[in-house]
Design an enzyme around this catalytic site. Structure first.
Site, PDB file in Angstrom:
ATOM      1  N   HIS A   1       0.853  -1.188   0.000  1.00 24.36           N
ATOM      2  CA  HIS A   1       0.000   0.000   0.000  1.00 24.36           C
ATOM      3  C   HIS A   1       0.889   1.239   0.000  1.00 24.36           C
ATOM      4  O   HIS A   1       1.848   1.309   0.772  1.00 24.36           O
ATOM      5  CB  HIS A   1      -0.908  -0.020   1.242  1.00 24.36           C
ATOM      6  CG  HIS A   1      -1.846   1.135   1.316  1.00 24.36           C
ATOM      7  ND1 HIS A   1      -2.958   1.233   0.512  1.00 24.36           N
ATOM      8  CD2 HIS A   1      -1.834   2.249   2.075  1.00 24.36           C
ATOM      9  CE1 HIS A   1      -3.592   2.369   0.774  1.00 24.36           C
ATOM     10  NE2 HIS A   1      -2.940   2.993   1.724  1.00 24.36           N
TER      11      HIS A   1
ATOM     12  N   ASP B   1      -5.996  -9.072   5.744  1.00 25.72           N
ATOM     13  CA  ASP B   1      -7.011  -9.780   6.544  1.00 25.72           C
ATOM     14  C   ASP B   1      -8.380  -9.368   5.994  1.00 25.72           C
ATOM     15  O   ASP B   1      -8.477  -8.803   4.913  1.00 25.72           O
ATOM     16  CB  ASP B   1      -6.855  -9.477   8.038  1.00 25.72           C
ATOM     17  CG  ASP B   1      -7.088  -8.002   8.366  1.00 25.72           C
ATOM     18  OD1 ASP B   1      -6.798  -7.625   9.510  1.00 25.72           O
ATOM     19  OD2 ASP B   1      -7.552  -7.252   7.480  1.00 25.72           O
ATOM     20  N   ALA B   2      -9.425  -9.600   6.738  1.00 26.52           N
ATOM     21  CA  ALA B   2     -10.776  -9.390   6.180  1.00 26.52           C
ATOM     22  C   ALA B   2     -11.108  -7.904   6.035  1.00 26.52           C
ATOM     23  O   ALA B   2     -12.055  -7.534   5.354  1.00 26.52           O
ATOM     24  CB  ALA B   2     -11.811 -10.079   7.052  1.00 26.52           C
TER      25      ALA B   2
HETATM   26  C1  GRF Z   1       1.353   0.731  -6.061  1.00 26.97           C
HETATM   27  O1  GRF Z   1       1.710   1.982  -5.496  1.00 26.97           O
HETATM   28  C2  GRF Z   1       0.509  -0.033  -5.092  1.00 26.97           C
HETATM   29  O2  GRF Z   1       0.864   0.157  -3.752  1.00 26.97           O
HETATM   30  C3  GRF Z   1      -0.847   0.581  -5.352  1.00 26.97           C
HETATM   31  O3  GRF Z   1      -0.919   0.722  -6.740  1.00 26.97           O
HETATM   32  C4  GRF Z   1       0.410   0.896  -7.233  1.00 26.97           C
HETATM   33  C5  GRF Z   1       0.638  -0.189  -8.248  1.00 26.97           C
HETATM   34  O4  GRF Z   1       1.437   0.296  -9.217  1.00 26.97           O
HETATM   35  N1  GRF Z   1      -1.897  -0.274  -4.848  1.00 26.97           N
HETATM   36  P1  GRF Z   1       1.854  -0.712 -10.419  1.00 26.97           P
HETATM   37  O5  GRF Z   1       0.575  -1.180 -11.085  1.00 26.97           O
HETATM   38  O6  GRF Z   1       2.619  -1.846  -9.821  1.00 26.97           O
HETATM   39  O7  GRF Z   1       2.707   0.144 -11.314  1.00 26.97           O
END
Ligand code: GRF
Length: 203
Positions: A108, A140-141
Site C-alpha cells: 500500500h 485480513d478481512a
Molecule cells: C502501487 O503503489 C501499489 O501500492 C498501489 O498501486 C500501485 C501499483 O502500481 N496499490 P503498479 O501497477 O505496480 O505500477
C-alpha cells in the site's frame, strides 16, 4: 518460495519482482501473474517474460463470491507459498482468504494505518503530511488493516502532485517488496507473535 502476483494496471511492482527473480540466488520464483481483467500491461509483460497468467473479470461472474472463488482456484493451481497483491485493485472475499489467509500480502502506498483505501497517496498529500511512504502487510478481512510486515518512509515535497509523489513512493515500494520477500523466503516471519514460514525455493 513460489509466489503468485496479482496486478490491475501497469504492474511496475510486479516487474521489479520479476527482475529480481532472474538472480538464481534470489529465493523467490514468480510462478504466475493474475489480474482482474484481460489485457492489462502487467499481464502482457509477464507473458513476454514467459510467466503463466490468468484474468478474472468481476463482471463475468454472477456474484462476487463466484469471482472470488475463481480467483482463489486460479491462484491455488500454481501451489503458491505466497500471493502478493501489487496494485491489485479488488478486495478479495472469504473464499480467497480461507485459502490464503496469512499468506496473502498487499503493498500500500502510504504508512498504514494512516491513509488506507484507494487514494492513500492523494489523502496524504491533501492532509499535508511531511512524510508518507509504503507498507507491506498481510491481508485480513478488513481494508488495509492486516498485520504490518515492513514499511519505508518517503518525504513529501512542497511541489509534489499526486502522480509525482506516487511515482517516488513506487520507486521505494519496489525495493521494499523485493527485499522483504527475500527475507520472508529465507527466514519466515512473525505476524502478531505467530511464526509464519514459507517454503524456500530449492534452486
Ligand atoms: C502501487 O503503489 C501499489 O501500492 C498501489 O498501486 C500501485 C501499483 O502500481 N496499490 P503498479 O501497477 O505496480 O505500477
Amino acid at each position: 518460495a513460489r509466489v503468485v502476483v496479482l496486478v490491475s494496471g501497469t504492474g511496475s511492482l510486479m516487474r521489479a519482482l520479476l527482475e529480481a527473480t532472474k538472480d538464481p540466488d534470489y529465493p523467490v520464483r514468480v510462478v504466475a501473474v493474475g489480474a482482474d481483467r484481460e489485457g492489462v500491461e502487467g499481464l502482457t509483460h509477464a507473458e513476454n517474460e514467459g510467466v503463466p497468467t490468468f484474468a478474472h473479470r468481476l463482471g463475468d461472474y454472477a456474484s462476487r463470491e463466484e469471482w472470488d472463488g475463481a480467483l482463489a482456484e486460479s491462484c491455488a493451481a500454481y501451489e503458491p507459498d505466497l500471493v502478493v497483491s501489487a496494485g491489485f485493485m479488488k478486495l478479495v472475499g472469504e473464499r480467497f482468504l480461507a485459502r490464503f489467509s496469512g499468506r496473502y500480502l498487499n503493498s500500500h502506498p502510504a504508512l498504514l494505518p494512516s491513509f488506507p483505501g484507494m487514494h492513500g497517496v492523494r489523502d496524504a498529500l491533501d492532509y499535508g503530511v511531511r512524510v508518507t511512504g509504503c507498507t507491506l502487510f498481510v491481508v485480513d478481512a478488513g481494508v488495509d488493516t492486516g498485520p504490518i510486515l515492513a514499511q519505508r518512509a518517503v518525504e513529501v515535497r512542497s511541489d509534489d502532485d499526486e502522480h509525482g509523489l506516487h511515482e517516488r513512493i513506487k520507486a521505494v515500494e519496489r525495493r521494499l517488496l523485493v527485499e522483504t520477500l527475500q527475507d520472508l523466503a529465507r527466514h519466515g516471519w512473525t505476524v502478531r507473535g505467530r511464526k509464519v514460514s514459507i517454503g524456500v525455493t530449492t534452486n
